[in-house]
Design a protein around this motif. Structure first.
Motif, short mmCIF file in Angstrom:
data_model
loop_
_atom_site.label_atom_id
_atom_site.label_comp_id
_atom_site.label_asym_id
_atom_site.label_seq_id
_atom_site.Cartn_x
_atom_site.Cartn_y
_atom_site.Cartn_z
N TYR A 168 -5.36 16.30 -7.21
CA TYR A 168 -4.69 16.13 -5.93
C TYR A 168 -4.85 14.70 -5.43
N TYR A 171 -4.51 12.84 -1.68
CA TYR A 171 -4.35 12.96 -0.24
C TYR A 171 -4.38 11.57 0.37
N LEU A 187 -5.88 14.91 6.82
CA LEU A 187 -5.52 14.66 5.42
C LEU A 187 -4.12 15.19 5.15
N LEU A 198 -1.45 16.01 2.21
CA LEU A 198 -1.30 16.22 0.77
C LEU A 198 -0.08 15.45 0.29
N TYR A 221 0.21 16.92 -6.20
CA TYR A 221 -0.78 17.65 -6.97
C TYR A 221 -0.22 17.88 -8.37
N GLU A 253 4.72 16.41 -2.42
CA GLU A 253 4.81 16.97 -1.08
C GLU A 253 5.48 16.01 -0.12
#
Lengths: 114, 111
Positions: A34, A36, A44, A46, A49, A59
């Protein structure tokens, strides 16, 4: 136990310059990985991933991209940085192989775009 | 939409006092995590809550999970200065690989 290496620890880059942040993991194989981002004083977010080599889920695409060229390597990139890309970038993977494992984080890269 | 909300965002409290941080999330999950972040540092895992009614305690911190209400609490008992930090909850939503974090609660314990 896993160890997550991130470098560099700090980075100052001008607007419009490229970016490459690297994350490598030791102590496990085929982990979920991941990226972030944490803006100053914020939570945080995202960004990406990955559940395997070459598999990336985005994302927040914007002007960032990610790649996973090897099992334990995760790279965050940008072709042209924006001021809004400043922040604390954290790489993470689950601490164990069970579904209920918390994320374990690297020490992060603090990026300032000027 | 996968959302995790925490309140309060900021908390200033006197040493010796008790307080609770709340974490609400938007949809089904049986797994919730609490983290601590010191200024300028990365995140450290505090608690893993895996089922409805789960309760975990470590020192002056106690975390609980109510999956039916989609609510977790982090209770601070007799706060001390060393607990000053930012606390995050995170949810690992069922059927996804995503860990979504709350907004964080910045705790300052005053001597």
């Amino acid at each position: 136990s896993q160890t997550i290496h991130q470098w560099p620890a700090t980075l100052v880059q001008p607007v419009g310059s490229p970016l490459s942040l690297e994350c490598t993991v030791e102590g496990t194989s085929n982990p979920n990985l991941y990226w972030y981002r944490q803006a100053a004083g914020r939570g945080l977010q995202l960004l990406f991933y990955s559940v395997g080599i070459g598999q990336i889920s985005s994302e927040v695409p914007q002007n960032l991209s990610a790649s996973r060229p090897q099992d334990r390597q995760f790279i965050l990139s940008s072709k042209k940085l924006l001021l809004s890309d400043s922040g604390f970038y954290l790489c993470a993977c689950p601490l164990g192989r069970l579904l209920d494992s918390p994320l374990h984080f690297g020490n992060g890269t603090r990026l300032t775009v000027t | 939409e996968l959302k995790v909300e925490q309140n309060p965002l900021f908390l200033s409290m006197q040493e010796g006092k008790n307080y609770t941080i709340y974490c609400n999330y938007s949809t089904t999950s049986d797994r919730l995590y609490w983290y601590r972040q010191d200024p300028g540092k990365s995140l450290e895992s505090l608690f893993v809550l895996l089922s409805n009614g789960a309760v975990k305690q470590e020192g002056r911190l106690m975390a609980s999970l109510d999956t039916k209400a989609r609510l977790s609490t982090l209770h601070i008992t007799a706060a001390v200065h060393d607990l000053s930090a930012t606390y995050f909850c995170a949810v690992d939503f069922t059927g996804t690989y995503k860990y979504i974090f709350g907004t964080g609660t910045r705790l300052k314990v005053l001597a």
